[in-house]
Write a protein that holds these residues in place. Structure first.
Motif, PDB file in Angstrom:
ATOM      1  N   THR A 265     -54.728   4.413  58.829  1.00 38.61           N
ATOM      2  CA  THR A 265     -55.808   5.394  58.961  1.00 38.61           C
ATOM      3  C   THR A 265     -56.708   5.462  57.747  1.00 38.61           C
ATOM      4  OG1 THR A 265     -54.872   7.499  58.405  1.00 38.61           O
ATOM      5  CG2 THR A 265     -54.869   6.869  60.900  1.00 38.61           C
ATOM      6  N   LYS A 266     -56.268   4.760  56.767  1.00 39.13           N
ATOM      7  CA  LYS A 266     -56.966   4.631  55.308  1.00 39.13           C
ATOM      8  C   LYS A 266     -57.856   3.248  55.484  1.00 39.13           C
ATOM      9  CE  LYS A 266     -54.176   7.233  52.306  1.00 39.13           C
ATOM     10  NZ  LYS A 266     -53.333   7.972  53.649  1.00 39.13           N
ATOM     11  N   LEU A 267     -59.360   3.474  55.812  1.00 38.88           N
ATOM     12  CA  LEU A 267     -60.054   2.447  55.995  1.00 38.88           C
ATOM     13  C   LEU A 267     -61.136   2.124  55.256  1.00 38.88           C
ATOM     14  CD1 LEU A 267     -60.623   3.515  59.962  1.00 38.88           C
ATOM     15  CD2 LEU A 267     -58.718   2.206  59.101  1.00 38.88           C
ATOM     16  N   HIS A 268     -61.686   0.878  55.500  1.00 35.81           N
ATOM     17  CA  HIS A 268     -63.054   0.419  54.740  1.00 35.81           C
ATOM     18  C   HIS A 268     -64.183   0.243  55.500  1.00 35.81           C
ATOM     19  CE1 HIS A 268     -59.444  -1.190  52.163  1.00 35.81           C
ATOM     20  NE2 HIS A 268     -60.251  -0.928  51.129  1.00 35.81           N
ATOM     21  N   THR A 269     -64.328   1.252  56.598  1.00 37.27           N
ATOM     22  CA  THR A 269     -65.117   1.243  57.692  1.00 37.27           C
ATOM     23  C   THR A 269     -66.498   1.551  57.314  1.00 37.27           C
ATOM     24  OG1 THR A 269     -65.452   1.395  59.847  1.00 37.27           O
ATOM     25  CG2 THR A 269     -64.484   3.416  58.763  1.00 37.27           C
ATOM     26  N   PHE A 270     -67.370   0.579  57.769  1.00 35.58           N
ATOM     27  CA  PHE A 270     -69.045   1.108  57.763  1.00 35.58           C
ATOM     28  C   PHE A 270     -69.312   1.455  59.200  1.00 35.58           C
ATOM     29  CE2 PHE A 270     -68.453  -0.469  53.518  1.00 35.58           C
ATOM     30  CZ  PHE A 270     -69.782  -0.609  52.899  1.00 35.58           C
ATOM     31  N   ASP A 271     -68.447   1.253  60.107  1.00 37.23           N
ATOM     32  CA  ASP A 271     -68.971   1.358  61.462  1.00 37.23           C
ATOM     33  C   ASP A 271     -67.829   1.542  62.449  1.00 37.23           C
ATOM     34  OD1 ASP A 271     -70.916   1.280  63.786  1.00 37.23           O
ATOM     35  OD2 ASP A 271     -69.951  -0.713  64.131  1.00 37.23           O
ATOM     36  N   VAL A 272     -68.037   2.592  63.238  1.00 38.85           N
ATOM     37  CA  VAL A 272     -66.994   3.191  64.130  1.00 38.85           C
ATOM     38  C   VAL A 272     -67.468   3.366  65.630  1.00 38.85           C
ATOM     39  CG1 VAL A 272     -65.487   5.107  64.900  1.00 38.85           C
ATOM     40  CG2 VAL A 272     -65.907   4.435  62.331  1.00 38.85           C
ATOM     41  N   ASP A 273     -67.167   2.921  66.515  1.00 39.74           N
ATOM     42  CA  ASP A 273     -67.476   2.974  68.041  1.00 39.74           C
ATOM     43  C   ASP A 273     -66.337   3.708  68.799  1.00 39.74           C
ATOM     44  OD1 ASP A 273     -70.174   1.865  68.120  1.00 39.74           O
ATOM     45  OD2 ASP A 273     -68.987  -0.007  67.403  1.00 39.74           O
ATOM     46  N   LEU A 274     -66.653   4.424  69.786  1.00 39.77           N
ATOM     47  CA  LEU A 274     -65.669   5.120  70.838  1.00 39.77           C
ATOM     48  C   LEU A 274     -66.093   4.571  72.162  1.00 39.77           C
ATOM     49  CD1 LEU A 274     -66.222   8.956  69.524  1.00 39.77           C
ATOM     50  CD2 LEU A 274     -64.594   7.015  68.825  1.00 39.77           C
ATOM     51  N   ALA A 275     -65.065   3.937  72.884  1.00 40.38           N
ATOM     52  CA  ALA A 275     -65.396   3.199  73.981  1.00 40.38           C
ATOM     53  C   ALA A 275     -63.933   2.961  74.741  1.00 40.38           C
ATOM     54  CB  ALA A 275     -65.823   1.900  74.085  1.00 40.38           C
ATOM     55  N   ASP A 276     -63.935   2.995  76.165  1.00 44.73           N
ATOM     56  CA  ASP A 276     -62.785   2.939  76.834  1.00 44.73           C
ATOM     57  C   ASP A 276     -62.538   1.409  77.056  1.00 44.73           C
ATOM     58  OD1 ASP A 276     -60.433   2.648  78.604  1.00 44.73           O
ATOM     59  OD2 ASP A 276     -61.852   3.255  80.370  1.00 44.73           O
ATOM     60  N   LEU A 277     -61.790   0.962  76.375  1.00 50.10           N
ATOM     61  CA  LEU A 277     -61.303  -0.736  76.095  1.00 50.10           C
ATOM     62  C   LEU A 277     -60.170  -1.222  77.183  1.00 50.10           C
ATOM     63  CD1 LEU A 277     -61.168  -1.034  72.310  1.00 50.10           C
ATOM     64  CD2 LEU A 277     -63.100  -1.354  73.706  1.00 50.10           C
ATOM     65  N   ASP A 278     -59.464  -0.181  77.799  1.00 53.73           N
ATOM     66  CA  ASP A 278     -58.356  -0.675  78.671  1.00 53.73           C
ATOM     67  C   ASP A 278     -58.286   0.019  80.005  1.00 53.73           C
ATOM     68  OD1 ASP A 278     -57.850   2.064  77.632  1.00 53.73           O
ATOM     69  OD2 ASP A 278     -55.870   1.690  77.001  1.00 53.73           O
ATOM     70  N   ASP A 279     -59.597   0.419  80.413  1.00 49.79           N
ATOM     71  CA  ASP A 279     -59.949   1.153  81.686  1.00 49.79           C
ATOM     72  C   ASP A 279     -59.253   2.040  82.249  1.00 49.79           C
ATOM     73  OD1 ASP A 279     -62.066  -0.940  81.871  1.00 49.79           O
ATOM     74  OD2 ASP A 279     -60.773  -2.377  82.956  1.00 49.79           O
ATOM     75  N   GLY A 366     -57.495  -4.205  77.167  1.00 54.88           N
ATOM     76  CA  GLY A 366     -57.652  -3.847  75.438  1.00 54.88           C
ATOM     77  C   GLY A 366     -57.016  -4.733  74.423  1.00 54.88           C
ATOM     78  N   ALA A 367     -56.687  -6.168  74.988  1.00 51.09           N
ATOM     79  CA  ALA A 367     -56.452  -7.197  74.078  1.00 51.09           C
ATOM     80  C   ALA A 367     -57.425  -8.097  74.049  1.00 51.09           C
ATOM     81  CB  ALA A 367     -55.034  -7.622  74.304  1.00 51.09           C
ATOM     82  N   PHE A 368     -57.553  -8.651  72.931  1.00 45.79           N
ATOM     83  CA  PHE A 368     -58.838  -9.603  72.604  1.00 45.79           C
ATOM     84  C   PHE A 368     -58.610 -10.914  71.940  1.00 45.79           C
ATOM     85  CE2 PHE A 368     -60.019  -5.189  72.474  1.00 45.79           C
ATOM     86  CZ  PHE A 368     -61.160  -5.073  73.170  1.00 45.79           C
ATOM     87  N   THR A 369     -59.190 -11.837  72.253  1.00 47.46           N
ATOM     88  CA  THR A 369     -59.366 -13.228  71.927  1.00 47.46           C
ATOM     89  C   THR A 369     -60.572 -13.834  71.503  1.00 47.46           C
ATOM     90  OG1 THR A 369     -59.460 -14.378  74.191  1.00 47.46           O
ATOM     91  CG2 THR A 369     -57.396 -13.967  73.131  1.00 47.46           C
ATOM     92  N   LYS A 370     -60.560 -14.653  70.301  1.00 51.74           N
ATOM     93  CA  LYS A 370     -61.616 -15.126  70.086  1.00 51.74           C
ATOM     94  C   LYS A 370     -62.396 -15.917  70.880  1.00 51.74           C
ATOM     95  CE  LYS A 370     -60.602 -14.928  64.868  1.00 51.74           C
ATOM     96  NZ  LYS A 370     -60.588 -15.753  63.631  1.00 51.74           N
ATOM     97  N   THR A 371     -63.796 -16.360  71.007  1.00 50.79           N
ATOM     98  CA  THR A 371     -64.509 -17.157  71.536  1.00 50.79           C
ATOM     99  C   THR A 371     -65.459 -17.855  70.792  1.00 50.79           C
ATOM    100  OG1 THR A 371     -66.731 -15.849  72.004  1.00 50.79           O
ATOM    101  CG2 THR A 371     -64.585 -15.153  73.570  1.00 50.79           C
TER     102      THR A 371
END
Length: 716
Positions: A265-279, A366-371
Motif C-alpha cells: 500500500t506504499k505506492l508511487h501513484t498519480f492516479d486512482v480509479d474505483l470500479a467493479d472489475l470482477d462483476d 478481473g484478470a488482465f492480458t495485454k493487447t
C-alpha cells in the motif's frame, strides 16, 4: 447535475448488452474467414466519420493560467450546466485553486463560456500545492462539494482540504463554498501523531503528499467514501495510501488496515480509479504507479462470510501472472472502460511499456492480458487518459493529454465492427501504424505544452462532448469546443442489475445497477437513476438511486412489504436518452411495516422530478428530517399532510395527500432544495399513519404546478 428527468416518460432502450458486443463475441468464436476478409479490406478502409471535418478547430484559453495540475467538472450552482474547478500549485509553490462558472443557466449568458468566480464563490480559500480536485456530494445533500488533494513542500507534507457547498443542508446559497477541513477529517488510526496538524490526538487534519483521491461507496451503505493516495515525499513511495469511510454526514474516519497484511500500500501513484472489475457489484481499486508496478486491490465486501480486510492486493494474479506487468516507469494514469464492448471493464494503461500505451483486456473475472488494440501511438510521454464519444457513434474514443508534446485523440473502431486484431483505437490525423482514422480532429494551434490533465463533458449543451485541458507552467488551460454538433442518441445500457431472491423477513432490500454508456465515468455520476417497484401489481413507486462511483447506482426498497415485488431500473443520460432494465420479481413475506414508505412518483418539472424524503425514529421528542430535492429554483410549495387520504389523479400524476389535515407554505432555495429538521411530537398512538406530499410551483409545467412523490409515515 440537476437534470433529473421523469422515469419512463421518454423513448427507452431495452438493450442489455453494450454496443458491438455481438460483433466482438462472434469474432472471438472463430470467424476466421471474416477476419481475413476484413484484414484485406483494412488497407484502404476508413472508420466512419459521422461529421466530416474537424470537431475541435480551436483551443480557447477559458480556465486561467497557472501551475494547473488537475480539473473537474460539475454543476456546482445547480442551474443545469457544467462548471469547472481547477487545482493549482503542484510541485513548485502554492497557488490559489479556482472556480469557473458556466455563463449559461442562472448566469443568463452564453452556455459554454466561463467566468472566473473564485473571489466570490471561494472567498478566503487557502493557497495550496494542489495535485487533484474532486467534485462530490460529500455530505449527502445532493449538491456538489469540493475536495482538494495537496502534496506540500513542508516536512510533513500538506493538509488536503474540503470545501462544503452552502446549499442544501447548510441553508445558504448553492454554489458558494466554505472550508470545512477540520470537520471533514475524523478518527485517524495509521497516521503518525507527528503528521497531525493542530492537536495531536488521533483525530482531525494531517499532512501528507497526495496526488489523486477518488470518492466511491466502498462499503455499499449509500454514502461516498474516500480512497486517499500518497506517493510520499519526493515521490519516494514510503507512505501508505489510506481509506476513509464516510460516517454519513461528511465526516471521514480512517479504516485501517484496509488491505491484507502482505499488500503493498506504499505506492508511487498519480492516479486512482474505483470500479467493479470482477462483476460482483462492489468497487475494486486500480492504482497507477510512476516508479513501481501498478496495483489492483479486490474488494471483499460482497464475499459471503468474509471476515478479513475490506480489500486484497491481487496484483500478482491479475497482472503479473498474466503477463501484464509494468515495463519501465512513468505509468502516470489508468482509465477503465468497456473498450471491446463485452460488458466488463478493460484498462487503458498510460506509458505502461516504457512510453508505449497499453490496453489490458479484462478476461471476465478481473484478470488482465495485454493487447495490441492501439494503433498510431506516438510513443511519447503522455500524462493522462480520458474516454469520450466525440463523434456520437456510440463507442468510446480516447483523449491522450501529452506531458511534452501534442495532445491526441484516438477513434474507436468498435461501432464500425473493426476486428480486435486490426486495432480498436486509431490515432486520428495519421495513417501510420495501421490507423484507419486519417481525419484531423485536434486543434492546429495551442495544442501542446505541458498538459497534465483532461476532462470531457458537454459544456455548451449541444449534445456532444467538449474537451478541457489543464496545463502546467502558466501555459494556460484550454477548452476545445466540439463544433460539429452531432447529438448523442445512444441510451445507457445495463451490464447487470442485482437479483433479489425471495425473503421472509421485513428487512430493506438494496438493489444495485451497473450501467454502461458512451460517456466517461465521472459524467455518469450525474445521470438520473430511478428504481421503480410495484407490490402485487399495484401502482409503481419511484426511489431515487444514489451514484456509487464506477458507473454503479444504489437504491433501496423499504422493508415491511408483504407480497410480490417487481422492480426495474431506469437511467437517463445528459442528452435525455433513457435506458430501461429488465424487470425482476421476488416474494417477500413480512408482518411488520416500515416507518417511512414511498408512494408513487412525482411529475416532471424544471430540474426533473422532485423527490421528497423523510427520516427519523418517530419517537416523541426525537429528531425527524425532511428533504425535498430537484424542485424548481426559489419556488413556493405546499407541504400537505393527510391522515385519511383519498388518492386521485391530477396534475399529470397522483395526488396522495388529500384531503390534507395540515399544510405548510414554504420555498425552495436557488438549487431547488429544502432541508428541514424538527422534533417529532408526543401523543401520537402507535400505528398512526400520515401521508406527506409537496405541491410545487413550476413555470415549466403545463399546469404551473408539479408533484413530488408521497411518503407515508407509520408511528411505531
Amino acid at each position: 447535475m440537476s437534470r433529473r428527468s421523469e422515469p419512463a416518460r421518454r423513448v427507452s432502450s431495452q438493450a442489455l448488452l453494450p454496443l458491438g458486443s455481438a460483433v466482438t463475441a462472434g469474432l472471438r468464436g472463430g470467424c476466421a474467414l471474416l477476419l481475413v476478409a476484413l484484414a484485406a479490406r483494412a488497407a484502404t478502409a476508413q472508420l466512419t466519420d459521422l461529421q466530416p471535418g474537424r470537431n475541435f478547430p480551436t483551443a480557447l484559453l477559458s480556465f486561467g493560467a497557472g501551475r494547473s495540475e488537475n480539473l473537474d467538472v460539475g454543476d456546482v450552482d445547480e442551474d443545469g450546466d457544467y462548471d469547472v474547478v481547477v487545482a493549482n500549485g503542484g510541485d513548485t509553490a502554492a497557488q490559489a485553486n479556482r472556480i469557473f462558472l458556466n455563463n449559461g443557466g442562472l448566469q443568463g449568458g452564453v452556455q459554454g463560456t466561463f467566468t472566473d468566480a473564485t473571489a466570490e464563490r471561494f472567498l478566503g480559500v487557502t493557497v495550496d500545492t494542489s495535485r487533484d480536485v474532486e467534485l462530490a456530494d460529500i455530505d449527502g445533500d445532493t449538491d456538489l462539494d469540493v475536495f482538494i488533494c495537496n502534496r506540500g513542500t513542508l516536512s510533513i507534507g500538506e493538509v488536503s482540504r474540503s470545501y462544503t457547498n452552502l446549499g442544501g443542508l447548510q441553508h445558504g446559497t448553492v454554489g458558494y463554498f466554505n472550508e470545512t477541513t477540520d470537520a471533514f477529517w475524523g478518527t485517524l488510526v495509521s497516521v503518525p501523531l507527528s503528521s497531525e496538524v493542530g492537536v495531536q490526538d488521533g483525530f482531525g487534519p494531517f499532512g501528507d503528499w497526495s496526488c489523486d483521491c477518488d470518492f466511491g461507496d466502498l462499503d455499499a451503505d449509500g454514502d461516498l467514501d474516500l480512497f486517499f493516495s500518497s506517493y510520499g515525499p519526493n515521490i519516494n513511495g514510503t507512505l501508505d495510501s489510506r481509506i476513509f469511510l464516510n460516517t454519513g454526514a461528511g465526516r471521514f474516519d480512517e479504516l485501517w488496515p484496509w488491505a491484507n497484511a502482505s499488500a503493498d500500500t506504499k505506492l508511487h501513484t498519480f492516479d486512482v480509479d474505483l470500479a467493479d472489475l470482477d462483476d460482483d457489484f462492489d468497487l475494486d481499486i486500480i492504482a497507477s504507479s510512476r516508479e513501481s508496478q501498478a496495483r489492483i486491490y479486490r474488494s471483499n465486501h460482497s464475499t459471503p462470510g468474509w471476515t478479513g480486510t475490506l480489500f486484497t492486493d491481487i496484483t500478482q494474479g491479475a497482472l503479473i501472472a498474466t503477463g501484464s506487468a509494468l515495463q519501465g516507469t512513468s505509468n502516470y494514469a489508468t482509465e477503465f472502460s468497456d473498450i471491446d464492448g463485452d460488458g466488463d471493464f478493460d484498462l487503458w494503461m498510460d506509458n505502461y511499456s516504457n512510453f508505449t500505451e497499453i490496453i489490458l483486456e479484462n478476461q471476465g473475472h478481473g484478470a488482465f492480458t495485454k493487447t495490441t488494440w492501439i494503433k498510431g501511438d506516438q510513443v511519447v510521454d503522455e500524462q493522462e487518459v480520458d474516454f469520450l464519444d466525440y463523434d456520437s457513434d456510440g463507442d468510446l474514443d480516447t483523449l491522450l493529454p501529452n506531458f511534452s508534446g501534442t495532445n491526441s485523440i484516438f477513434q474507436s473502431g468498435l461501432a464500425d465492427g473493426v476486428p480486435e486484431a486490426l486495432g480498436l483505437m486509431h490515432r486520428t490525423n495519421t495513417t501510420t501504424g495501421g490507423s484507419l482514422a486519417p481525419w484531423p480532429e485536434t486543434p492546429t494551434a495551442n495544442n501542446g505544452g505541458t498538459t497534465l490533465d483532461g476532462h470531457c463533458a458537454d459544456l455548451d449543451g449541444d449534445g456532444d462532448p467538449d474537451v478541457l485541458l489543464s496545463n502546467d507552467a502558466n501555459q494556460g488551460n484550454r477548452y476545445w469546443q466540439n463544433v460539429l454538433g452531432v447529438p448523442d442518441t445512444h441510451a445507457p445500457t445495463f451490464h447487470a442489475v442485482s437479483v433479489q431472491g425471495d425473503k421472509s423477513d421485513g428487512s430493506d432490500t438494496v438493489i444495485l445497477a451497473a450501467i454502461r454508456d458512451n460517456a466517461p465515468y465521472y459524467i455518469m455520476v450525474f445521470y438520473d437513476a430511478w428504481l421503480l417497484y410495484t407490490v402485487d401489481g399495484g401502482p409503481p413507486t419511484c426511489v431515487r438511486m444514489s451514484p456509487m462511483g464506477g458507473q454503479q447506482y444504489r437504491g433501496l426498497i423499504p422493508g415491511g412489504i408483504d407480497g410480490t415485488v417487481a422492480y426495474h431500473v431506469e437511467v437517463t443520460d445528459d442528452a435525455g436518452n433513457l435506458g430501461v432494465s429488465a424487470t425482476t420479481s421476488y416474494v417477500q413475506s413480512s408482518s411488520g411495516s416500515p416507518l417511512w414508505q414511498n408512494l408513487g412518483c412525482g411529475t416532471q418539472g424544471e430540474k426533473g422530478v422532485p423527490y421528497l424524503q423523510l427520516s427519523g425514529s418517530q419517537l416523541a421528542g426525537q429528531p425527524v428530517a425532511l428533504s425535498l430535492v430537484d424542485a424548481a429554483s426559489n419556488a413556493l410549495f405546499l407541504q400537505w399532510i393527510a391522515l385519511a387520504p383519498s388518492p386521485f389523479p391530477a396534475l399529470g400524476g397522483t395526488v396522495y395527500a388529500f384531503p390534507y389535515n395540515a399544510q405548510v407554505l414554504a420555498a425552495t432555495d436557488a438549487g431547488g432544495m429544502v432541508f428541514v429538521s424538527a422534533t417529532w411530537p408526543a401523543g401520537l398512538p402507535s400505528g398512526t399513519s400520515a401521508t406527506w406530499q409537496a405541491v410545487i410551483a413550476d413555470p415549466t409545467s403545463l399546469h404551473g404546478l408539479v408533484l413530488s412523490n408521497a411518503v407515508r409515515s407509520i408511528a411505531p
